[in-house]
Design a protein around this motif. Sequence first.
Motif, PDB file in Angstrom:
ATOM      1  N   GLU A  99      -3.645   7.054  -4.752  1.00  0.00           N
ATOM      2  CA  GLU A  99      -3.840   6.357  -3.467  1.00  0.00           C
ATOM      3  C   GLU A  99      -4.234   4.889  -3.625  1.00  0.00           C
ATOM      4  OE1 GLU A  99      -2.619   8.175  -1.303  1.00  0.00           O
ATOM      5  OE2 GLU A  99      -3.227  10.251  -1.532  1.00  0.00           O
ATOM      6  N   ARG A 143      -1.149  11.770  -5.546  1.00  0.00           N
ATOM      7  CA  ARG A 143      -1.255  10.309  -5.535  1.00  0.00           C
ATOM      8  C   ARG A 143      -2.681   9.875  -5.869  1.00  0.00           C
ATOM      9  NH1 ARG A 143       1.682   8.072  -0.053  1.00  0.00           N
ATOM     10  NH2 ARG A 143       3.840   8.564  -0.592  1.00  0.00           N
ATOM     11  N   LEU A 178       0.038   4.337   7.565  1.00  0.00           N
ATOM     12  CA  LEU A 178       0.392   4.358   8.986  1.00  0.00           C
ATOM     13  C   LEU A 178      -0.852   4.772   9.770  1.00  0.00           C
ATOM     14  CD1 LEU A 178       3.884   6.053   8.550  1.00  0.00           C
ATOM     15  CD2 LEU A 178       3.436   3.663   9.099  1.00  0.00           C
ATOM     16  N   TYR A 197      -7.730   8.174   6.063  1.00  0.00           N
ATOM     17  CA  TYR A 197      -6.450   7.725   6.623  1.00  0.00           C
ATOM     18  C   TYR A 197      -5.654   8.880   7.214  1.00  0.00           C
ATOM     19  CZ  TYR A 197      -5.785   9.220   1.794  1.00  0.00           C
ATOM     20  OH  TYR A 197      -5.868   9.919   0.626  1.00  0.00           O
TER      21      TYR A 197
HETATM   22  N1  SAM Z   1      -3.566  17.320   0.052  1.00  0.00           N
HETATM   23  C1  SAM Z   1      -2.633  16.776  -0.888  1.00  0.00           C
HETATM   24  C2  SAM Z   1      -3.119  15.468  -1.454  1.00  0.00           C
HETATM   25  O1  SAM Z   1      -4.074  14.910  -0.926  1.00  0.00           O
HETATM   26  O2  SAM Z   1      -2.544  15.027  -2.456  1.00  0.00           O
HETATM   27  C3  SAM Z   1      -1.240  16.604  -0.329  1.00  0.00           C
HETATM   28  C4  SAM Z   1      -1.126  16.331   1.125  1.00  0.00           C
HETATM   29  S1  SAM Z   1      -1.501  14.649   1.572  1.00  0.00           S
HETATM   30  C5  SAM Z   1      -1.389  14.793   3.345  1.00  0.00           C
HETATM   31  C6  SAM Z   1      -0.004  13.833   1.092  1.00  0.00           C
HETATM   32  C7  SAM Z   1      -0.004  12.319   1.156  1.00  0.00           C
HETATM   33  O3  SAM Z   1       0.052  11.894   2.506  1.00  0.00           O
HETATM   34  C8  SAM Z   1      -1.224  11.623   0.605  1.00  0.00           C
HETATM   35  O4  SAM Z   1      -1.124  11.467  -0.787  1.00  0.00           O
HETATM   36  C9  SAM Z   1      -1.242  10.295   1.362  1.00  0.00           C
HETATM   37  O5  SAM Z   1      -0.840   9.214   0.539  1.00  0.00           O
HETATM   38  C10 SAM Z   1      -0.241  10.519   2.499  1.00  0.00           C
HETATM   39  N2  SAM Z   1      -0.839  10.150   3.803  1.00  0.00           N
HETATM   40  C11 SAM Z   1      -1.827  10.772   4.443  1.00  0.00           C
HETATM   41  N3  SAM Z   1      -2.162  10.105   5.583  1.00  0.00           N
HETATM   42  C12 SAM Z   1      -1.344   9.034   5.636  1.00  0.00           C
HETATM   43  C13 SAM Z   1      -1.200   7.948   6.552  1.00  0.00           C
HETATM   44  N4  SAM Z   1      -1.975   7.819   7.641  1.00  0.00           N
HETATM   45  N5  SAM Z   1      -0.250   7.014   6.297  1.00  0.00           N
HETATM   46  C14 SAM Z   1       0.549   7.132   5.219  1.00  0.00           C
HETATM   47  N6  SAM Z   1       0.454   8.119   4.316  1.00  0.00           N
HETATM   48  C15 SAM Z   1      -0.483   9.059   4.513  1.00  0.00           C
END
Ligand code: SAM
Length: 357
Positions: free
Chosen positions: A157, A155, A229, A64
């Motif tokens: 998730e 998370r 998203l 995602y």
């Molecule tokens: N790398 C760490 C992790 O995976 O926990 C922290 C960064 S990660 C980018 C943070 C959060 O962004 C993730 O837990 C995810 O739920 C959220 N995230 C990533 N892509 C997303 C998307 N397309 N839509 C909504 N939330 C998103």
Amino acid sequence: MTATLDCASLDAAGLSDWLREDDPERLHQLWARADQLRRDHVGDAVHLRGLVEISNRCVRACWYCGIRKDNHHIQRYRMTATEVVEAAALAKRLGYGTVVLQAGEDPGLSQPWVADVVQRIAGETGLAVTLSLGERKPRELQAWRQAGADRYLLRFETSDPALFAKIHPALGHSDRDRFAILAELHDLGYEVGSGFLIGIPGQSYASLAQDLLRCRDLDLDMIGVGPWLTHPDTPLGQGLVAPLAADDQVPASEAMTLKCVALLRILCPDSNLPATTALATLNGHQGREHALQAGANVVMPNVTPLQYRALYEIYPGKACVSEHAEVCAECLAGRIAKVGRTVGRGPGGRARRPPPA
Ligand code: SAM
């Protein structure tokens, strides 16, 4: 519809009923109950956590996420230690009580580097430090806690193991899943945050109800939930997982997110619940206010230097991507006041209610 609205009697079937509810009067009851519990358990203060997106480098390929390693359309960055400490100092000047250091899963953020940054921030600013750096090794989590990190966000998730496995290609053999890591974090004395995505293709109402129950069972200090998203440069964005039939597939909507926030406030009355940026991205006009009125009590304004902010593109159109941190702080203070709330002072950790005598 017979579902009730207290923690003890909400079971999976009752939660599914609430997630499917669309009667405005019933939903009004849901928001009102969550708002009442929020007031009783965590008060009117909205705690601000300054978010610093310290690196968009990532070794993972989550289906995602726009900063997944296989997305070659983005320019990668990693902030210097000085830049991170300066961003934390800015959070302090803006009156925030906590700084959150978030990144892709980036081994370049080494154990000693992160420990040093945490120590400097804690020593120079006195802010509470939250880390959100992905699935890191036990010795790293331990070293960072010893260096002064207070909280960790990871998370889960989705609590559906098959769906999780499908959208999180493994890095190699690992004997610990995210629930095991959350337990480690708890044992290390971190305040532990987790949460889930809402509306991922393949996510059913029954599965989302389990996500909510899982948050209650984990006794989390912080719970962040937000809509999925669509990012066009990801497998989910390209339709690689087909949605379920329309009456079973959870929509990635504002209404569904607000229902989850409200149900979480009922299930976990003293946890800290953010009004997430993903929700503010879906509804830039009032998403945050709606969440604050449905049980949320935390906001995470972005203090990442502007030259990096747009590059941390986990999804397109992210809210507050080009505003100076000072402007964000003012805008949020206005939004908080508008819904009759106050800006929290201090670290704003979870205030557990004492057990009954
Ligand atoms: N790398 C760490 C992790 O995976 O926990 C922290 C960064 S990660 C980018 C943070 C959060 O962004 C993730 O837990 C995810 O739920 C959220 N995230 C990533 N892509 C997303 C998307 N397309 N839509 C909504 N939330 C998103």
